[in-house]
Design a protein around this motif. Structure first.
Motif, PDB file in Angstrom:
ATOM      1  N   THR A 137       0.836  -1.207   0.000  1.00 19.02           N
ATOM      2  CA  THR A 137       0.000   0.000   0.000  1.00 19.02           C
ATOM      3  C   THR A 137       0.868   1.253   0.000  1.00 19.02           C
ATOM      4  O   THR A 137       0.641   2.182  -0.789  1.00 19.02           O
ATOM      5  N   GLN A 138       1.867   1.289   0.870  1.00 12.88           N
ATOM      6  CA  GLN A 138       2.760   2.450   0.941  1.00 12.88           C
ATOM      7  C   GLN A 138       3.600   2.565  -0.341  1.00 12.88           C
ATOM      8  O   GLN A 138       3.857   3.671  -0.812  1.00 12.88           O
ATOM      9  N   ALA A 139       3.998   1.434  -0.906  1.00 15.83           N
ATOM     10  CA  ALA A 139       4.768   1.461  -2.155  1.00 15.83           C
ATOM     11  C   ALA A 139       3.944   2.105  -3.264  1.00 15.83           C
ATOM     12  O   ALA A 139       4.444   2.961  -4.002  1.00 15.83           O
ATOM     13  N   ILE A 140       2.680   1.724  -3.375  1.00 14.38           N
ATOM     14  CA  ILE A 140       1.813   2.316  -4.401  1.00 14.38           C
ATOM     15  C   ILE A 140       1.657   3.817  -4.165  1.00 14.38           C
ATOM     16  O   ILE A 140       1.681   4.610  -5.113  1.00 14.38           O
ATOM     17  N   THR A 141       1.538   4.215  -2.909  1.00 12.91           N
ATOM     18  CA  THR A 141       1.418   5.642  -2.584  1.00 12.91           C
ATOM     19  C   THR A 141       2.653   6.403  -3.047  1.00 12.91           C
ATOM     20  O   THR A 141       2.553   7.470  -3.668  1.00 12.91           O
ATOM     21  N   SER A 164       4.961   0.603 -14.269  1.00 16.65           N
ATOM     22  CA  SER A 164       5.303  -0.814 -14.310  1.00 16.65           C
ATOM     23  C   SER A 164       5.373  -1.403 -12.902  1.00 16.65           C
ATOM     24  O   SER A 164       4.899  -2.514 -12.658  1.00 16.65           O
ATOM     25  N   SER A 165       5.957  -0.650 -11.975  1.00 17.72           N
ATOM     26  CA  SER A 165       6.072  -1.124 -10.596  1.00 17.72           C
ATOM     27  C   SER A 165       4.695  -1.281  -9.950  1.00 17.72           C
ATOM     28  O   SER A 165       4.436  -2.272  -9.250  1.00 17.72           O
ATOM     29  N   ILE A 166       3.819  -0.321 -10.191  1.00 17.33           N
ATOM     30  CA  ILE A 166       2.456  -0.421  -9.648  1.00 17.33           C
ATOM     31  C   ILE A 166       1.756  -1.640 -10.239  1.00 17.33           C
ATOM     32  O   ILE A 166       1.106  -2.406  -9.519  1.00 17.33           O
ATOM     33  N   SER A 167       1.913  -1.833 -11.521  1.00 18.83           N
ATOM     34  CA  SER A 167       1.312  -2.995 -12.179  1.00 18.83           C
ATOM     35  C   SER A 167       1.847  -4.294 -11.579  1.00 18.83           C
ATOM     36  O   SER A 167       1.084  -5.235 -11.324  1.00 18.83           O
ATOM     37  N   ASN A 168       3.148  -4.343 -11.339  1.00 20.55           N
ATOM     38  CA  ASN A 168       3.751  -5.546 -10.741  1.00 20.55           C
ATOM     39  C   ASN A 168       3.221  -5.811  -9.339  1.00 20.55           C
ATOM     40  O   ASN A 168       3.028  -6.964  -8.951  1.00 20.55           O
ATOM     41  N   ILE A 169       2.988  -4.747  -8.587  1.00 20.27           N
ATOM     42  CA  ILE A 169       2.437  -4.921  -7.231  1.00 20.27           C
ATOM     43  C   ILE A 169       1.053  -5.555  -7.317  1.00 20.27           C
ATOM     44  O   ILE A 169       0.757  -6.520  -6.600  1.00 20.27           O
ATOM     45  N   GLU A 181      -4.969  -2.421 -15.768  1.00 19.83           N
ATOM     46  CA  GLU A 181      -5.473  -1.045 -15.754  1.00 19.83           C
ATOM     47  C   GLU A 181      -4.359  -0.038 -15.462  1.00 19.83           C
ATOM     48  O   GLU A 181      -4.358   1.057 -16.012  1.00 19.83           O
ATOM     49  N   SER A 182      -3.445  -0.412 -14.611  1.00 16.87           N
ATOM     50  CA  SER A 182      -2.399   0.549 -14.203  1.00 16.87           C
ATOM     51  C   SER A 182      -1.378   0.809 -15.303  1.00 16.87           C
ATOM     52  O   SER A 182      -0.670   1.812 -15.229  1.00 16.87           O
ATOM     53  N   ILE A 183      -1.315  -0.051 -16.309  1.00 17.04           N
ATOM     54  CA  ILE A 183      -0.345   0.209 -17.391  1.00 17.04           C
ATOM     55  C   ILE A 183      -1.017   0.634 -18.693  1.00 17.04           C
ATOM     56  O   ILE A 183      -0.350   0.991 -19.643  1.00 17.04           O
ATOM     57  N   ILE A 184      -2.337   0.571 -18.714  1.00 20.55           N
ATOM     58  CA  ILE A 184      -3.039   0.964 -19.952  1.00 20.55           C
ATOM     59  C   ILE A 184      -3.441   2.412 -19.907  1.00 20.55           C
ATOM     60  O   ILE A 184      -3.752   3.001 -18.981  1.00 20.55           O
TER      61      ILE A 184
END
Length: 184
Positions: A137-141, A164-169, A181-184
């Motif tokens: 959660t904190q990483a995405i923030t 890319s990192s958010i998508s991987n999470i 959704e996070s990479i499109i």
């Protein structure tokens, strides 16, 4: 002015073979004989960048010296750069808590100076640390904040890294639809 630029150019041209050949003693000797403090700081940071994966003690020492010199000449830009590189030394040796301390100090300067590029880099690296610690959660923030800063300076490389990192999470969490959704 031309003479100072010429001295710096010659100094940098002398450093490149040392860097490429891996002759660290000669490289450090050249750093210590830099024509001015600013060039010496930048050269120390180049050394740190080149050797931080393989030589923790020397690169940490050089980054700390660069930081002290940058603070001594009251240069926020060089101070923040030295803090970031010092954090990288710790990061590359999996000392994430220490890395985070220096990143947070660099972030304060980036915010004060409205240096959005540095802000984005620091926030992205803080996101990576949170990811390694499995605090998704904190990483995405952090990554989202890094995206906002990177957009201000059109840093597309960092934008791609953060998306890319958010998508991987999301993928790691099994949320494949959100990952897409996070990479499109």
């Amino acid at each position: 002015m031309k003479q100072k630029f010429l001295k710096k150019s010659i100094f940098i041209a002398v450093l490149i073979p040392y860097l490429l050949l891996g002759n660290t003693d000669s490289f450090l000797d050249a750093i210590n004989h830099a024509p001015d403090v600013e060039t010496r700081i930048k050269s120390r940071l180049e050394y740190v960048l080149a050797y931080s994966k393989t030589d923790f003690e020397n690169t940490r020492f050089q980054a700390q010296k660069a930081l002290a010199e940058a603070q001594q000449i009251s240069s926020p830009q060089l101070t923040s750069q030295a803090l970031f590189e010092l954090s990288e030394v710790y990061y590359k040796h999996s000392q994430f808590d220490s890395s985070g301390i220096f990143l947070n100090k660099a972030l304060v300067i980036a915010l004060e100076q409205a240096d959005y590029n540095l802000e984005a880099q620091v926030l992205s690296k803080l996101g990576s640390i949170r990811l390694f610690k499995r605090d998704h959660t904190q990483a995405i923030t952090y990554y989202t904040s890094a995206i906002e800063a990177a957009e201000k300076v059109d840093n597309y490389r960092l934008l791609g890294t953060c998306y890319s990192s958010i998508s991987n999470i999301f993928r790691l969490l099994g949320s494949y639809e959100k990952a897409l959704e996070s990479i499109i």
